[in-house]
Design an enzyme around this catalytic site. Structure first.
Site, PDB file in Angstrom:
ATOM      1  N   LYS A 174       0.829  -1.208   0.000  1.00  0.00           N
ATOM      2  CA  LYS A 174       0.000   0.000   0.000  1.00  0.00           C
ATOM      3  C   LYS A 174       0.867   1.265   0.000  1.00  0.00           C
ATOM      4  O   LYS A 174       0.664   2.185  -0.785  1.00  0.00           O
ATOM      5  CB  LYS A 174      -0.918  -0.010   1.233  1.00  0.00           C
ATOM      6  CG  LYS A 174      -1.610   1.278   1.520  1.00  0.00           C
ATOM      7  CD  LYS A 174      -2.685   1.576   0.492  1.00  0.00           C
ATOM      8  CE  LYS A 174      -3.187   2.993   0.614  1.00  0.00           C
ATOM      9  NZ  LYS A 174      -4.256   3.310  -0.282  1.00  0.00           N
TER      10      LYS A 174
ATOM     11  N   CYS B  53      -3.822  10.860   0.461  1.00  0.00           N
ATOM     12  CA  CYS B  53      -3.103   9.589   0.313  1.00  0.00           C
ATOM     13  C   CYS B  53      -1.654   9.831  -0.085  1.00  0.00           C
ATOM     14  O   CYS B  53      -0.733   9.549   0.665  1.00  0.00           O
ATOM     15  CB  CYS B  53      -3.792   8.738  -0.738  1.00  0.00           C
ATOM     16  SG  CYS B  53      -5.547   8.581  -0.430  1.00  0.00           S
TER      17      CYS B  53
HETATM   18  N1  SAJ Z   1      -0.528  14.800  -9.548  1.00  0.00           N
HETATM   19  C1  SAJ Z   1       0.460  15.545 -10.203  1.00  0.00           C
HETATM   20  N2  SAJ Z   1       0.992  15.045 -11.359  1.00  0.00           N
HETATM   21  C2  SAJ Z   1       0.574  13.868 -11.903  1.00  0.00           C
HETATM   22  C3  SAJ Z   1      -0.413  13.114 -11.236  1.00  0.00           C
HETATM   23  C4  SAJ Z   1      -0.951  13.597 -10.049  1.00  0.00           C
HETATM   24  O1  SAJ Z   1       0.867  16.626  -9.743  1.00  0.00           O
HETATM   25  O2  SAJ Z   1       1.111  13.510 -12.976  1.00  0.00           O
HETATM   26  C5  SAJ Z   1      -1.107  15.300  -8.292  1.00  0.00           C
HETATM   27  C6  SAJ Z   1      -2.630  15.507  -8.332  1.00  0.00           C
HETATM   28  O3  SAJ Z   1      -2.963  16.745  -8.918  1.00  0.00           O
HETATM   29  C7  SAJ Z   1      -2.977  15.409  -6.864  1.00  0.00           C
HETATM   30  C8  SAJ Z   1      -1.992  14.375  -6.319  1.00  0.00           C
HETATM   31  O4  SAJ Z   1      -0.951  14.305  -7.282  1.00  0.00           O
HETATM   32  O5  SAJ Z   1      -2.756  16.648  -6.202  1.00  0.00           O
HETATM   33  C9  SAJ Z   1      -2.565  12.977  -6.073  1.00  0.00           C
HETATM   34  O6  SAJ Z   1      -3.501  12.614  -7.092  1.00  0.00           O
HETATM   35  P1  SAJ Z   1      -3.584  11.140  -7.731  1.00  0.00           P
HETATM   36  O7  SAJ Z   1      -4.658  11.157  -8.755  1.00  0.00           O
HETATM   37  O8  SAJ Z   1      -2.247  10.742  -8.199  1.00  0.00           O
HETATM   38  O9  SAJ Z   1      -3.934  10.168  -6.522  1.00  0.00           O
HETATM   39  P2  SAJ Z   1      -5.049  10.122  -5.340  1.00  0.00           P
HETATM   40  O10 SAJ Z   1      -4.382  10.651  -4.099  1.00  0.00           O
HETATM   41  O11 SAJ Z   1      -6.349  10.716  -5.731  1.00  0.00           O
HETATM   42  O12 SAJ Z   1      -5.294   8.526  -5.184  1.00  0.00           O
HETATM   43  C10 SAJ Z   1      -4.184   7.684  -4.912  1.00  0.00           C
HETATM   44  C11 SAJ Z   1      -4.235   6.489  -5.894  1.00  0.00           C
HETATM   45  N3  SAJ Z   1      -2.954   5.774  -5.814  1.00  0.00           N
HETATM   46  C12 SAJ Z   1      -2.196   5.547  -6.913  1.00  0.00           C
HETATM   47  O13 SAJ Z   1      -2.500   5.943  -8.013  1.00  0.00           O
HETATM   48  C13 SAJ Z   1      -0.942   4.760  -6.690  1.00  0.00           C
HETATM   49  C14 SAJ Z   1      -5.438   5.587  -5.566  1.00  0.00           C
HETATM   50  O14 SAJ Z   1      -5.418   4.422  -6.375  1.00  0.00           O
HETATM   51  C15 SAJ Z   1      -5.385   5.144  -4.082  1.00  0.00           C
HETATM   52  O15 SAJ Z   1      -6.511   4.338  -3.746  1.00  0.00           O
HETATM   53  C16 SAJ Z   1      -5.436   6.409  -3.244  1.00  0.00           C
HETATM   54  O16 SAJ Z   1      -4.274   7.207  -3.560  1.00  0.00           O
HETATM   55  C17 SAJ Z   1      -5.429   6.002  -1.768  1.00  0.00           C
HETATM   56  O17 SAJ Z   1      -6.523   5.937  -1.166  1.00  0.00           O
HETATM   57  O18 SAJ Z   1      -4.361   5.665  -1.240  1.00  0.00           O
END
Ligand code: SAJ
Length: 434
Positions: free
Chosen positions: A215, A269
């Protein structure tokens, strides 16, 4: 093992969907929470959190008689712990002069202790809360063993992380692959048997510490990869390069997949979980620590960018587009957009924010406009902070009629330079040094 009755402790974003899904599959479920207001709401068939499909699932579960909510656990075949693991508010860890955040495990401890009076031989206990490595065997097992029963011998004990995406929880709970880590193989098997009641995705059995690491590794991997993208944006700015163009060319390489830079990393997360590694092993996690620092400091890079574009921020009126932590969601937790706004205010700017997914949000110190048009009237600059579809589709010619602002600042590569220039704007883009 038969699972006629399951007790789910913690009725938040994960516990409540899990409880109602078990109930929908014919299991007698007792949902437990320490908050009496939540218990009353649920027993009336209402819900206290927003998640598509959840209201319907809970009201059906209550009507079927399979679900009720209470303040304390009762005897059951299995217990699931799904309580929050936030940061300590006023406590930091320190290693060689560097400080790091610490997980507050008090809710996990209290939930585990609440099971003690009703734990019986042959029960299954599963921890779902995201936790530092070895929590299951070093924190949860010793508490439960105060009952005189031995984990893995007298009762089964597992760690099984939630990995669902907010907004899609009801579907992903059922369809996603599920990792079950047992303190013994028999424990993992018991956990797998229980989740097989509704999980359609693959169920993978392993040991508890591996499941905990899986995780944390998933979210840390993403955090570190976003950090390098953010660092590339700073380098491109310095060297007169367009980082977006450079990334798109680099990503043509078959083994390169650089993520997108932006104003920072938010949510509950990815910006949280890597600290669980750092706190338990600060001496061997410099990369994870520094990646967190890079992502946490990205709002300062945006501040510098705005200052370069506008000169002094004193008295300048800036319209900030977006408060959510990521595109097309209404979740403002740990949002870098909010952090950027606070920094701009600290440097004298007057900021009006517009968040179409939460127009009535209340955030201390932040003025939220009633409409985009109202916000824009006497603005000096427009700052794009979140990649909401609605913002990408804005027509710059239309926007130019609503505002006297002639500077637009884009932190997420959402707008087309020539379209905004043709509408009379100077478009300043994050990570573009040209
Ligand atoms: N972000 C960037 N650049 C990118 C991708 C994302 O700056 O290229 C930023 C987003 O804008 C945001 C943050 O990162 O601020 C996180 O967004 P995210 O879409 O990457 O992830 P979360 O936090 O919404 O969800 C994550 C997911 N984990 C992974 O993709 C490994 C989800 O599958 C998990 O269930 C969730 O965390 C959790 O509950 O842990």
């Amino acid at each position: 093992m038969n699972f006629n009755k399951i007790c789910v402790i913690g009725l938040g974003y994960i516990g409540l969907p899990t409880a109602s899904t078990f109930a929908a599959h014919g299991v007698n479920v007792l949902g437990v929470d320490v908050n009496p207001a939540i218990i009353d709401t649920l027993n009336r068939g209402e819900i206290h959190i927003h998640e598509p499909g959840l209201r319907d699932a809970v009201s059906k579960a209550i009507q079927s008689g399979n679900f009720k909510a209470a303040l304390k656990p009762e005897e059951a075949d299995a217990f699931i712990i799904a309580v929050p693991t936030p940061f300590h508010e006023n406590k930091l860890g320190e290693y060689e002069g560097k400080t790091y955040k610490l997980a507050d495990m008090s809710a996990v401890i209290a939930a585990t202790e609440s099971i003690l009076p009703v734990l019986k031989k042959g029960n299954l206990v599963v921890l779902e809360s995201t936790s530092p490595p070895r929590t299951t065997i070093e924190l949860v097992a010793p508490i439960l063993e105060r009952s005189g029963l031995k984990a893995g011998t007298d009762f089964y004990l597992c760690y099984s992380p939630e990995r669902v995406l907010p907004g899609q929880i009801m579907r992903e709970l059922i369809e996603n692959a599920r990792v079950i880590g047992g303190v013994t193989p028999e424990s993992a098997q018991a956990g797998a048997d229980m989740y097989a009641i509704f999980v359609k995705g693959q169920i993978i059995q392993t040991d508890a510490s591996t499941a905990e690491m899986v995780k944390l590794m998933e979210n840390t991997y993403r955090d570190v990869n976003i950090a390098i993208a953010n660092e590339f944006s700073r380098l491109a700015d310095k060297f007169g390069v367009d980082v977006w163009e450079a990334i798109s060319i680099a990503n043509l390489h078959p083994r390169v997949k650089i993520l997108s830079p932006g104003p920072g990393v938010g949510g509950h997360c990815i910006s949280v979980d890597p600290w669980f590694f750092v706190e338990t092993a600060p001496e061997i996690t410099p990369l994870i620590y520094n990646s967190r620092q890079v992502n946490d400091s990205q709002p300062h890079f945006v501040l510098d960018m705005v200052q370069k574009a506008l000169g002094s921020l004193q008295g300048k009126k800036i319209v900030a587009l977006g408060l959510a932590y990521k595109p097309d969601v209404d979740d403002l937790r740990e949002s870098p957009a909010v952090e950027v706004i606070h920094l701009l205010q600290k440097h004298g700017a007057q900021v009006q924010a517009w968040e179409p997914f939460k127009p009535n949000a209340k955030l201390p110190g932040i003025v939220i406009s009633t409409s985009l048009k109202d916000a824009l009237v006497d603005a000096d600059a427009i700052l794009l902070l979140v990649r909401h579809t609605e913002f990408l589709e804005l027509d710059p010619a239309q926007v130019s009629q609503w505002t006297k602002a002639r500077i637009a600042i884009d932190t997420i590569n959402g707008w087309n330079t020539s379209a905004w220039q043709n509408a009379g704007f100077q478009l300043v883009r994050l990570g573009v040094g040209k």
